[in-house]
Structures are given as C-alpha cells and as structure tokens.
Design an enzyme around this catalytic site. Structure first.
Site, PDB file in Angstrom:
ATOM      1  N   HIS A 113      32.867 -16.113 -10.832  1.00 38.75           N
ATOM      2  CA  HIS A 113      32.239 -15.086 -10.001  1.00 38.75           C
ATOM      3  C   HIS A 113      33.094 -14.877  -8.745  1.00 38.75           C
ATOM      4  CE1 HIS A 113      28.883 -12.507  -8.852  1.00 38.75           C
ATOM      5  NE2 HIS A 113      29.242 -12.827  -7.624  1.00 38.75           N
ATOM      6  N   GLU A 144      36.202  -7.501  -2.478  1.00 39.93           N
ATOM      7  CA  GLU A 144      36.581  -8.810  -1.920  1.00 39.93           C
ATOM      8  C   GLU A 144      37.507  -8.654  -0.723  1.00 39.93           C
ATOM      9  OE1 GLU A 144      35.031 -11.475  -2.696  1.00 39.93           O
ATOM     10  OE2 GLU A 144      33.969 -10.476  -4.330  1.00 39.93           O
ATOM     11  N   HIS A 147      35.814  -8.426   2.595  1.00 36.99           N
ATOM     12  CA  HIS A 147      35.522  -9.706   3.253  1.00 36.99           C
ATOM     13  C   HIS A 147      36.777 -10.247   3.945  1.00 36.99           C
ATOM     14  CE1 HIS A 147      31.552 -10.096   1.470  1.00 36.99           C
ATOM     15  NE2 HIS A 147      32.014 -10.077   0.236  1.00 36.99           N
ATOM     16  N   TRP A 244       9.894 -13.816 -12.543  1.00 31.53           N
ATOM     17  CA  TRP A 244      11.201 -13.117 -12.578  1.00 31.53           C
ATOM     18  C   TRP A 244      11.091 -11.811 -13.353  1.00 31.53           C
ATOM     19  CZ3 TRP A 244      16.111 -13.308 -10.690  1.00 31.53           C
ATOM     20  CH2 TRP A 244      17.144 -12.772 -11.440  1.00 31.53           C
ATOM     21  N   ARG A 248      11.383  -7.830 -12.312  1.00 38.78           N
ATOM     22  CA  ARG A 248      12.347  -6.979 -13.023  1.00 38.78           C
ATOM     23  C   ARG A 248      11.653  -5.706 -13.510  1.00 38.78           C
ATOM     24  NH1 ARG A 248      17.610  -7.762 -14.164  1.00 38.78           N
ATOM     25  NH2 ARG A 248      17.612  -8.472 -16.327  1.00 38.78           N
ATOM     26  N   ARG A 281      21.464  -9.267   1.434  1.00 37.43           N
ATOM     27  CA  ARG A 281      22.707  -8.713   1.975  1.00 37.43           C
ATOM     28  C   ARG A 281      23.258  -7.568   1.117  1.00 37.43           C
ATOM     29  NH1 ARG A 281      26.238 -14.141   1.594  1.00 37.43           N
ATOM     30  NH2 ARG A 281      24.551 -14.716   3.014  1.00 37.43           N
ATOM     31  N   TYR A 282      23.112  -7.680  -0.200  1.00 37.62           N
ATOM     32  CA  TYR A 282      23.674  -6.629  -1.072  1.00 37.62           C
ATOM     33  C   TYR A 282      22.810  -5.383  -1.063  1.00 37.62           C
ATOM     34  CZ  TYR A 282      26.355 -10.619  -2.729  1.00 37.62           C
ATOM     35  OH  TYR A 282      27.157 -11.724  -2.785  1.00 37.62           O
TER      36      TYR A 282
HETATM   37  O1  X8Z Z   1      28.486 -11.170  -5.749  1.00 32.48           O
HETATM   38  C1  X8Z Z   1      29.038 -10.102  -5.488  1.00 32.48           C
HETATM   39  C2  X8Z Z   1      30.508 -10.082  -5.057  1.00 32.48           C
HETATM   40  C3  X8Z Z   1      30.899 -11.308  -4.320  1.00 32.48           C
HETATM   41  S1  X8Z Z   1      30.303 -11.355  -2.708  1.00 32.48           S
HETATM   42  C4  X8Z Z   1      31.393  -9.975  -6.282  1.00 32.48           C
HETATM   43  N1  X8Z Z   1      28.368  -8.929  -5.650  1.00 32.48           N
HETATM   44  C5  X8Z Z   1      26.985  -8.897  -6.103  1.00 32.48           C
HETATM   45  C6  X8Z Z   1      26.857  -9.358  -7.541  1.00 32.48           C
HETATM   46  O2  X8Z Z   1      27.860  -9.380  -8.257  1.00 32.48           O
HETATM   47  O3  X8Z Z   1      25.743  -9.672  -7.963  1.00 32.48           O
HETATM   48  C7  X8Z Z   1      28.896  -7.602  -5.379  1.00 32.48           C
HETATM   49  C8  X8Z Z   1      27.824  -6.656  -5.825  1.00 32.48           C
HETATM   50  C9  X8Z Z   1      26.573  -7.453  -5.966  1.00 32.48           C
HETATM   51 ZN    ZN Z   2      30.842  -9.775  -1.435  1.00 34.63          ZN
END
Ligand code: X8Z
Ligand code: ZN
Length: 375
Positions: A113, A144, A147, A244, A248, A281-282
C-alpha cells in the site's frame, strides 16, 4: 451537499449494470461491491468502459500508453516530479531515488500500500510503493509526491510544526495536482492523443473522474464511522462485520457479493484498519482538493470552467501553493485555508461546481428512473 450527486451516479451505474447482467442485480437497489472492479468498491474507474457516456468520443487510455512507451517506475515518478517542478517547486533530492522503494522486492514480502515518509524530519524523504505501469499507479505517484513536497516545504519549521494544517490537507495536496492531469496535459506529456474539445468529450472526462472522486465520498465517510464505533463500544466485537456491511449499504449503496458472517472480518482487508490510520482525512481531502484547485486556477488567471483548468507550468499558482505548504502545522488550519482560498470554511461548493455538467447530464439520463436504495 454532495450526496445528491453521488446518488445520481450510483443510480446511473446500477442501471448500466442491470442492462449488462439482466435479472442478476439485487432487488434493494444496491450494487454488489465486487463488480465495481475494486476490492473495496471505493474507486469505480474500472467500470468506465461500461458507463462511458459517449462511446467513441475521445477516450484517454493512459494504461495502454504507459505500457506501449515502456514507462519504468522511475520514469513515472520523474513525470510526477516534473509537474511539481513546473510549478516552481524544487527537484527531489538524489537520496529520494536512492532510498525509496519503487518496486516490489523479489526476495521478501512487503506491504505494498503506497505511503510517503520523511524519515528524519530533515528531508530524508522517501516513498514506498510497488509500481506497475498502470494509470492507477501513475495517479497514485502524483498523490504520494504531494506528501513529499509538503514535507520538503515545511522542513525548516520546528519539528512540532512539521505536519499538515490538518490531516485532510496532507491528503489533498497530491490529489489537487491529480485534478490537473487533464486530457490536454496528458497529450502534452505524450500519454494521450490530441484532446477533442466538445461537450461530449467534457462529459466523458467528467464521468471518468467522478468514478474515482465521487464514488469515493461515501466510502471515505464510513471507514471512521466504523472505527469510532469500535473505539467507543457502540459497535461490539460480535457485530464487527455486520456493522461494516450496514455502513457500506447505507452510505455507498453497495452490498456484499455473497452472504457474510462474523466468521469473516472484512474491515481487516482495508489497509488503514489494521494500520490504525484515521480515514476522515481522505473524505475531507476529497472536498478540499476542489477548493484548492479553484484557488490555484484563480491565481493562474484562469477564468473558464473549473473542470477545464490545468495549472501545469504556472508559477503564480505554484508560489501560492508552496507558501501554503510552507506553513505546515504552525497555525490553526482555518487561517491557512483562508490564506489560500479566502475562506475559513471547508465546503463543497467547488466540487459541486466542478461536476455541474456531469450532474446535469446524469439527471437527464436518470429522469423517470427509480433511484435510491434500501439503507
Ligand atoms: O491510502 C491512500 C494513499 C496513501 S496515503 C495511497 N489513499 C486512500 C486509499 O487508498 O484508501 C489515497 C486515496 C484513499
Ligand atoms: Zn496519502
């Protein structure tokens, strides 16, 4: 603010799937998670060939171009670096290329990941990924590096201030840059043919982006709702998996492909759950990145529709962006937001404006249909 747009998208996609798989779709209006082509149904890009609004009108196939041009992982990273440099930001340090993990190691198992690190708070920045020549990985690299450039921009602040204005800012930087990977930009760097400038091409491009950014929103919201429920005890261990799937279904309008039980632990398959990484955060980043993009486009003097703006190569936009990044966590985030956007509020008006053409189109397609799902 954004739910009506998501509902329209969900309804349209479900309709297309019903046509493709007659009689096989759930009767409750949900979409079985697995046919979105993503393990978590958080990104529906794989459905684009099925739901493309105007087939035959300029499709950008970055996957094919990357493979055909034999892009290496490093070349993909260089391409993203070039975008940030075009805004006037510095080159990545040589140590970044020496010490990052760009490909899957052959001799051991690793977490693939994608992540980005400043290992010593002094600029020893690195990313950890297992890059393959796909559009998804190409876009993730731009994420990335967001960041990484944030780390570099606030590197000379005291360690306690070496942080994002809030977590959502950190996730929004690279995503803002992603919004500039327009067909025109992809053409400019040789990954797509000359863009067609027509209303149909705009709707196609909007659909492609919505399958990534709009489909994500309810998923982005529900992960922490589940985590916080676990932490405060309102979701009990004997109910982890059921809770969960309830979330969803409620937020995403997706359902499990096969019956699940408490013998299964599906949340554990999402990286951030075992890694204990907060997820709100996302969600925030998906709202913020459109606010950021609107401000950068204004700084660049762009006056057309937001969805047609790319600030590639624009130093004024870059200066404004870099100044914001340089503030790190040294002041309350509303102040930082105000310095960039003129407002202290996070709000969805920019993402709504951005997708206005697609929303109009979806409403017309869905007119008379029975939208919505049982939550
Ligand atoms: O985890 C991430 C990045 C790393 S900070 C690749 N993201 C989330 C995910 O994959 O679940 C980016 C979008 C959402
Ligand atoms: Zn990220």
């Amino acid at each position: 603010q954004v739910k009506p747009l998501y509902s329209q998208l969900q309804c349209y996609v479900r309709g297309k799937l019903e046509k493709k798989y007659p009689g096989k779709m759930p009767k409750d209006g949900t979409i079985p998670a697995h046919i979105t082509g993503n393990m978590w149904a958080q990104d529906w890009s794989a459905l684009y060939p099925l739901v493309q609004p105007f087939p035959g009108v300029s499709g950008v196939d970055v996957d094919a171009a990357l493979k055909k041009q034999k892009y290496t992982p490093e070349k993909m990273v260089r391409s993203a670096e070039d975008f940030y440099k075009s805004l006037g930001m510095p080159a990545l340090p040589a140590s970044f290329f020496e010490r990052s993990q760009l490909v899957r190691p052959r001799d051991r198992d690793v977490v693939c990941h994608a992540s980005a690190w400043d290992t010593n708070l002094e600029g020893d920045v690195r990313i950890k990924m297992c890059i393959t020549p796909t559009e998804e990985d190409f876009r993730t690299i731009y994420h990335e590096l967001g960041h990484i450039y944030y780390y570099l921009a606030y590197n000379n602040l005291p360690p306690l201030f070496q942080a994002g204005a809030h977590d959502g800012f950190h996730e929004a930087i690279g995503d803002t840059v992603q919004l500039n990977l327009t067909p025109a930009y992809l053409h400019r760097i040789g990954l797509a043919g000359a863009p067609k400038e027509s209303e149909k091409a705009v709707i196609n491009a909007q659909m492609q982006l919505a399958l990534e950014k709009i489909a994500f929103l309810p998923f982005g919201k529900l992960i922490d709702e589940w985590r916080w429920g676990v932490f405060d005890g309102s979701i009990a261990p004997q109910n982890y998996n059921a809770a969960w799937w309830q979330l969803r279904q409620k937020y995403q309008g997706v359902s499990s492909p096969i019956p699940r039980s408490e013998e299964d632990f599906d949340p554990g398959a999402k990286y951030h759950v075992p890694a204990n990484t907060p997820y709100m955060r996302y969600f925030l980043a998906h709202i913020l990145q459109f606010q950021f993009q609107r401000s950068l486009c204004e700084a660049a003097g762009f006056s057309g529709p937001l969805n047609e703006c790319s600030v590639y190569g624009n130093k004024q936009a870059g200066e404004k962006f870099w100044a914001m990044l340089g503030k790190g966590g040294s002041q309350p985030w509303p102040k930082t937001l105000k310095e960039l956007t003129g407002s202290e509020q996070m709000d969805a008006s920019a993402i709504i404006d951005y997708f206005a053409p697609l929303k109009r189109w979806l409403e017309a397609q869905n007119a008379g249909k029975d939208c919505g799902w049982q939550g």
